[in-house]
Structures are given as C-alpha cells and as structure tokens.
Design an enzyme around this catalytic site. Structure first.
Site, short mmCIF file in Angstrom:
data_model
loop_
_atom_site.label_atom_id
_atom_site.label_comp_id
_atom_site.label_asym_id
_atom_site.label_seq_id
_atom_site.Cartn_x
_atom_site.Cartn_y
_atom_site.Cartn_z
N ASP B 12 0.87 -1.15 0.01
CA ASP B 12 -0.12 0.13 -0.41
C ASP B 12 0.50 1.73 0.02
O ASP B 12 1.35 1.39 0.85
CB ASP B 12 -0.67 -0.05 1.45
CG ASP B 12 -1.33 -1.09 1.10
OD1 ASP B 12 -2.07 -0.71 0.23
OD2 ASP B 12 -1.89 -1.84 2.12
N ASP B 131 -14.53 -5.51 -3.65
CA ASP B 131 -13.97 -5.75 -2.56
C ASP B 131 -15.69 -6.41 -1.40
O ASP B 131 -17.11 -5.36 -2.08
CB ASP B 131 -14.23 -4.41 -1.79
CG ASP B 131 -12.51 -3.97 -2.15
OD1 ASP B 131 -11.93 -4.52 -2.39
OD2 ASP B 131 -12.30 -2.53 -2.34
#
Lengths: 217, 255
Positions: B12, B131
């Site tokens: 990330d 997601d």
C-alpha cells in the site's frame, strides 16, 4: 558478436517498456523501440514481441510493413531474432483466434485455442487464460537455454498456443491440460510463448543469452 | 507438474512511501517501495501488487516514478491499482512499466470502462478488484461494497464477477471486507463461490494471518493466487517460507 544494439519491433500493440528495460538490465548497450526500417537496419539483433488479439496484431504488422522487416532481418541479414508471445504466434501459418486469421507462415504450424472446458489429468477444470509460472521442458540443446535448468519455470499469459508442423523446430514444451510448443528454434530465429522479461532469473538469463548469441544453433 | 499457484505480496503506497508498517531485518529504508519490491523479488514473489492510496494529484506523479523505478529492476509481473478511472490512467501506468492495472470503483460506476480497457489494452492486463461483504447468513450471499467497505452497492458479488469476466477482465482480485485486517484467514466460502463462477483466475485477498491461511485459499477456496501484505511486511514470514509451506501442503509452487 557482442551485446550491441537491439531493436524491439514496435507495431503499436502493447507495452514494450518491460522488454526494453529487461534488455538494458542484462547488458544491452542500446535498445531501440521502433518499426523504422532505416533504424532497424543498423541493429545487431531484433526482438519481435506482441500482446493482444491476433487479428489486430496481424493488421498492424502488415500495415507498418513489419512482415517485410522481419523477413529482411531473418533471411537477408541473418541476424538473431527472438519472438515473444503473440510475436511468436504471428510467425506461424494460421491462428484459430478471432474466427481464424492467416499469420506470417514463417514457421509452418497452427495456433490453437486452449478451449472452454480445459481439464488437467485429474479432471479438474483449468482456467483460461493460462496465466502464471509453468515449467518448460527443453527439448533441444540451444545457446539460449544455456545456464537455465531444464523444467525451469517461466511466466506465461495466453489463451492460444503454438502447434508446429515440423517437430524438429520445437525447442521447448510445456503442459496446460494439453502439451504445447513453448519455444521454437530455427537457424537465427528463436521464439517463446512465455515472457522472459517477466520471468525473473530464468527469463533474464535467456535474454542475456540472446544478447550473446551468434544466431546459430 | 504444471502451472504453479502464485503468491503476491501487496504494497500500500501513499505518495511514494509504503504505509502500514514494513519491518524487514537489515533493510535500510523500511518505507521505500522500490527496496521492498526488490526484497520480495529476491524472496521469490511470483508477482507484486502496488496499491496506490495517494489522494493528491501531485502524489500521483510520484506514483508513476515509483512504478518506473520498480519496473526498472524487478522483472516479475507488476500490478498497479488505486485511482484507475480512465483509459488514460491505464496508459500512464503501463507506460511506466506496470504489466497490469487493477480497476475497482470505476468498474462499478461505469462497467463499460472494463470492456473498453480490455479491448484497448488486452484482457491480460486488466484486473478487476472486488471488495465483498457477506450480507446474508443462512444462504451466504455477498455484496460489493465501496469506500473501504462502508458503502453498500446492492450488487451481488458472484454475479458481478461473472459479468466482469464476460466484459473482458483477465483476472479477479477478490477481497473479503469482513476478513480484511482480521488475520482470521480468507473468507473461503466467498472465494470458492467466485472461483467456481468465473473461468478466469481469481486472486484471494483479505485476512491472512498465517501460512496455513494461504494454503487454504488455494485448497478450499479454489484461488489461483493468494495476496497478502502484513504477514510479509512485518517480517514474520518470508515469501520463500510461505511458498515452501504451501508446497508442503501439496500445492504446486515455483520454488
């Protein structure tokens, strides 16, 4: 022959950054990304890459005269040529993709679809595209395999595979539900279905070997 | 003998720095995505996924430079996700050296974008990120959520995955929002449901806390690849250890 200058033939299909960057990493003095015959006339060796659908690739190869260029480097100048992925497929006679497309017929053979119901030896369904690291069995000794273990893994991403008519030209085999030709070799031509530029050490070794190859098997 | 299952460490990245602590032994700069990518490559990572969480526009330029730097020295497939909304965003990332881009929210707002992207650049470089969160318990059903799992969309995750595959996605990156960050393991029922519903490869993500979780993602979930961040970042396990563990459970790996 030294590493010298390499041309990556650019016929507008896909991203050639990775190939050029990997070639520099393994010691190419100069990498040209081009389809300009004048520029390519000065290089020591040529990479013929390709991604995407074969019909679009063939259309662009012909529109930009890259077919003539390839013939010239292979058969008139006799310099080393490495085909990668769809670049390799485009050299065969014909592909089943896009309802059937005639290819360059430099190597006699057919490009076939893995199929919608592909299964492994135990009957488990296999996903298509064939994407990831698979083993390549080296079926001949060749300068480009030097320093690479037999059955080393390379990175593949494709839904169609090469099936050469002349079995003596096959340099490597892989298996994904069906056995297929992962590498072919003839004189100053070597071509692979996998992506050496994305295949970590094994791939970089193959590219380094290519830079030092004199074009004879 | 055949195709190996893949392990994909995920970074990330915010404005060129890896966030969520990274703690390698003897690493000089724990937040440098280039150094961390190099480390994972040396450990035998099969691919690297770079998730850009940069909010600012200027930060995006940094991201491009970072992708260029990683692609210049790590020769395994590199996927870039986060903020991919237009064809131009894809072009920029591919030119910077990414091999694939991961499309998430933009696909939900405009499903045709996935079709355009696949036609333009080829399915092999289009990953659709999903997601999902479980919304019914009796007969499990999962819905797509956006905004980090806060906003429901009403879209059924299994149907969505099938539709994205039909639109030309080359891969599905599936994250369970119920499991993300829990270290309780993948949502195996969700992973299995999606893996069975599509003919393209599925990457399982969200919830990995130990090496058995990775193996279960493949053996029970039917995933083609497993993605994890924290178990590698904190130096608990190397990618190599994870691969050896999975191989020990009978999974074909590139060792």
């Amino acid at each position: 022959m030294t590493a010298g200058t390499v041309a990556v033939i650019d016929y507008g299909m896909g991203n050639l950054h990775s190939v050029a960057s990997a070639l520099k990493h393994v010691g190419a003095q100069r990498v040209l990304v081009s389809h300009d015959p004048a520029q390519i006339g000065e290089v020591d060796r040529v990479i013929f890459p390709g991604v995407g659908a074969i019909r679009d690739c063939m259309a662009e190869i012909r529109r930009l005269d890259c077919d003539k260029l390839l013939l010239d480097v292979l058969e008139s100048r006799h310099i080393p040529v490495l085909g990668i992925c769809v670049g390799m497929q485009s050299m065969l006679s014909h592909s089943e993709e896009n309802d059937g497309v005639d290819c360059l017929n430099l190597v006699e053979g057919e490009v076939r679809y893995f199929g919608d119901d592909l299964r492994d030896a135990n009957g488990n369904r296999l996903k298509v595209p064939h994407m990831g690291w698979n083993q390549v069995q080296q079926t001949i000794d060749h300068p480009l395999w030097q320093g690479i273990e037999d059955q080393a893994r390379f990175y593949f991403v494709h839904s169609y595979y090469a099936d050469c008519a002349d079995r003596e030209l096959v340099a490597g085999r892989a298996n994904y539900g069906v056995g297929f030709d992962a590498a072919i070799a003839r004189d100053n031509l070597f071509a692979v279905q996998f992506h050496p530029e994305k295949s970590a050490d094994a791939g970089l070794t193959l590219l380094r070997n290519f830079l030092h190859w004199n074009g004879q098997s | 003998m055949g195709l190996a299952k893949r392990i994909i460490p995920c970074l990330d990245v915010d404005a060129g720095r890896v966030v969520k602590g990274v703690n390698f032994v003897d690493i000089r700069d724990a937040g440098d995505p280039v150094e961390i990518s190099r480390r994972y490559n040396e450990q035998g990572a099969d691919e690297i996924t770079f998730l850009d969480i940069t909010a600012s526009h200027e930060g995006r330029d940094t991201t491009v430079h970072t992708v260029e730097a990683i692609a210049g020295e790590v020769f395994i497939p590199l996927t870039v996700g986060g903020g991919i909304r237009k064809v131009e965003d894809i072009r920029v990332m591919l030119n910077a050296g990414a091999d694939k881009v991961s499309i998430n929210t933009a696909a939900i707002h405009e499903p045709e974008f996935v079709k355009q992207a696949a036609e333009r650049f080829g399915s092999q470089c289009i990953v659709v990120a999903i997601d999902a969160k479980q919304v019914e318990n009796d007969t499990p059903r999962w819905e797509i959520f956006t905004h980090g799992g806060r906003k429901p969309t009403g879209i059924d995750a299994v149907e969505w995955a099938a539709r994205m595959a039909e639109y030309g996605a080359g891969e599905i990156l599936l994250t369970s929002m119920d499991r993300d960050g829990t270290r309780d393991g993948f949502d195996l029922a969700l992973t299995r449901a999606i893996a069975d519903a599509v003919s393209i490869p599925v990457i399982a993500s969200g919830g990995v806390g130990n090496l058995d979780h990775l193996a279960e993602g493949v053996l029970q979930g039917g995933a083609d690849a497993v993605l994890a961040a924290s178990i590698f970042h904190f130096g608990e396990y190397t990618v190599q250890q994870a691969k050896e563990h999975m191989a020990g459970r009978g999974i074909e790996m590139r060792l």
